[in-house]
Design an enzyme around this catalytic site. Sequence first.
Site, short mmCIF file in Angstrom:
data_model
loop_
_atom_site.label_atom_id
_atom_site.label_comp_id
_atom_site.label_asym_id
_atom_site.label_seq_id
_atom_site.Cartn_x
_atom_site.Cartn_y
_atom_site.Cartn_z
N ARG A 108 0.83 -1.21 0.00
CA ARG A 108 0.00 0.00 0.00
C ARG A 108 0.86 1.26 0.00
NH1 ARG A 108 -4.80 -1.89 4.08
NH2 ARG A 108 -6.08 -2.81 2.45
N LYS A 150 -19.74 -15.74 2.23
CA LYS A 150 -21.19 -15.56 2.31
C LYS A 150 -21.80 -14.93 1.07
CE LYS A 150 -21.47 -14.96 7.26
NZ LYS A 150 -21.65 -14.00 8.33
N GLY A 209 -9.89 -8.30 -0.18
CA GLY A 209 -8.75 -8.61 0.67
C GLY A 209 -8.22 -10.03 0.53
N GLY A 226 -13.72 -3.51 0.07
CA GLY A 226 -15.06 -2.98 0.32
C GLY A 226 -15.42 -1.90 -0.69
P1 AMP Z 1 -15.03 -13.12 1.79
O1 AMP Z 1 -14.45 -12.15 2.78
O2 AMP Z 1 -16.51 -13.15 1.78
O3 AMP Z 1 -14.43 -12.97 0.42
O4 AMP Z 1 -14.65 -14.57 2.34
C1 AMP Z 1 -13.35 -15.03 2.41
C2 AMP Z 1 -13.31 -16.23 3.29
O5 AMP Z 1 -14.16 -17.22 2.79
C3 AMP Z 1 -11.93 -16.87 3.39
O6 AMP Z 1 -11.40 -16.66 4.65
C4 AMP Z 1 -12.19 -18.35 3.11
O7 AMP Z 1 -11.54 -19.18 4.03
C5 AMP Z 1 -13.69 -18.46 3.28
N1 AMP Z 1 -14.24 -19.59 2.51
C6 AMP Z 1 -14.02 -19.89 1.23
N2 AMP Z 1 -14.63 -21.04 0.90
C7 AMP Z 1 -15.26 -21.50 1.99
C8 AMP Z 1 -16.05 -22.64 2.29
N3 AMP Z 1 -16.30 -23.56 1.35
N4 AMP Z 1 -16.53 -22.77 3.54
C9 AMP Z 1 -16.26 -21.85 4.48
N5 AMP Z 1 -15.51 -20.73 4.27
C10 AMP Z 1 -15.01 -20.55 3.04
#
Ligand code: AMP
Length: 400
Positions: free
Chosen positions: A35, A197, A353, A376
């Site tokens: 950064r 999610k 991230g 974000g």
């Molecule tokens: P996000 O911040 O929504 O992009 O989520 C990132 C996180 O999603 C990472 O820390 C991953 O470990 C988690 N992740 C990816 N695939 C899975 C999965 N199948 N089950 C649970 N967590 C997951």
Amino acid sequence: MKSINNYDFSGKRALVRVDFNVPLNEKNEITDDNRIRAAIPTIKKIVDTGGSAVIMSHLGRPKEYKEKYSLKHIVPHLSKLTGKNVKFAPECIGEETFNMAKELKPGEIMLLENLRFFKEETQGNREFAKKLAGLGDIFVNDAFGTAHRAHASTACVAECFEEEKMFGYLMEKELKSMDKVLNRAEKPFSAIIGGAKVSEKILVIEKLLNQVDNLLIGGGMAYTFVKAKGGETGSSATEDERLEIAENLVSFAEKKGVNLVLPVDNVIADKFDNDANTKETPIDKIPVGWMGLDIGTESVELFTSVIKNSKTILWNGPLGVFEMPKFEKGTVSIAKAIAEATTNGAFSLVGGGDVVGAIKKYNLQDQVSFISTGGGAMLEYMEGKELPGIEAIRGNKINH
Ligand code: AMP
């Protein structure tokens, strides 16, 4: 609007908002300086063309002064990267800081103490913003990572400058890359959306369905789609209150003629641990007590073939729990496929991230077209929202 490239900084004091929110270890050493490096072209342009720079940033989320979050830890490295003896103002506002800024000579750089030691920063306090504005003749915003926040040093301070304001080089590059993807994408355009999610990415998925040819969904969020279609998802990370939304997204994709691709198989585990027992199954046949933590071999092939045929690629969110080596294969393979497609002429924008961390972990950061510095902010921009830090530079009034 003014452009940093054409602006004559000679004799001008530029107040520059950057994102120096970098990770530090327990010895207060910087463990990833990307950064800081990303802001150097803007700072150099100012000081190499006869201006002086007053640099401001936040670091962490402190509520009050904490040594750990002091930007003084950044000074030696910033001095090294700019080749200048960077001065440090022990507070971001106040008489001493004001006088230090006034005495800056052309070519000099001063870094302010962490903006977030004042609660007025995140409150978007106008009086506080005015005090910051008093430190420069011109305002340059180069902090894309905080552009979605209506903070004093991002949006409010820009409103204190009538005309004398502009984006820095990094911000320009971020906006150009997103514009290329959202408005001028060469087809086929594929988006790969993963992560934990679906709830956090509904809006961006909806928006992208108007633009993309292919939407590949992986990560934890894929299971909400699988369950909505009646699949057996075991104890995978589904969001049961979002099943209907997932169904609606699938129908919307059909209506728009978008090829929505879900994983067909996956790596399942009997616990959320790198030492878990694992096996591969079809994505919709996960036994009770098991959870899907990565996309499987066939899905990697399916996703890779789509990516290889794409001319524009957007990637946000990992395909599995890549932090654990047993579940990183999907994310590594997709990162490599995107790098290969980029080598073959595709434009790839990677952001959020976690995928930035993944791309760096696999040392592919120089093989994609652009890595966004704002997770974000990138999502909100892609959702079509107006980002306060950007609108304020463009001179548009926003409600905050
Ligand atoms: P996000 O911040 O929504 O992009 O989520 C990132 C996180 O999603 C990472 O820390 C991953 O470990 C988690 N992740 C990816 N695939 C899975 C999965 N199948 N089950 C649970 N967590 C997951």
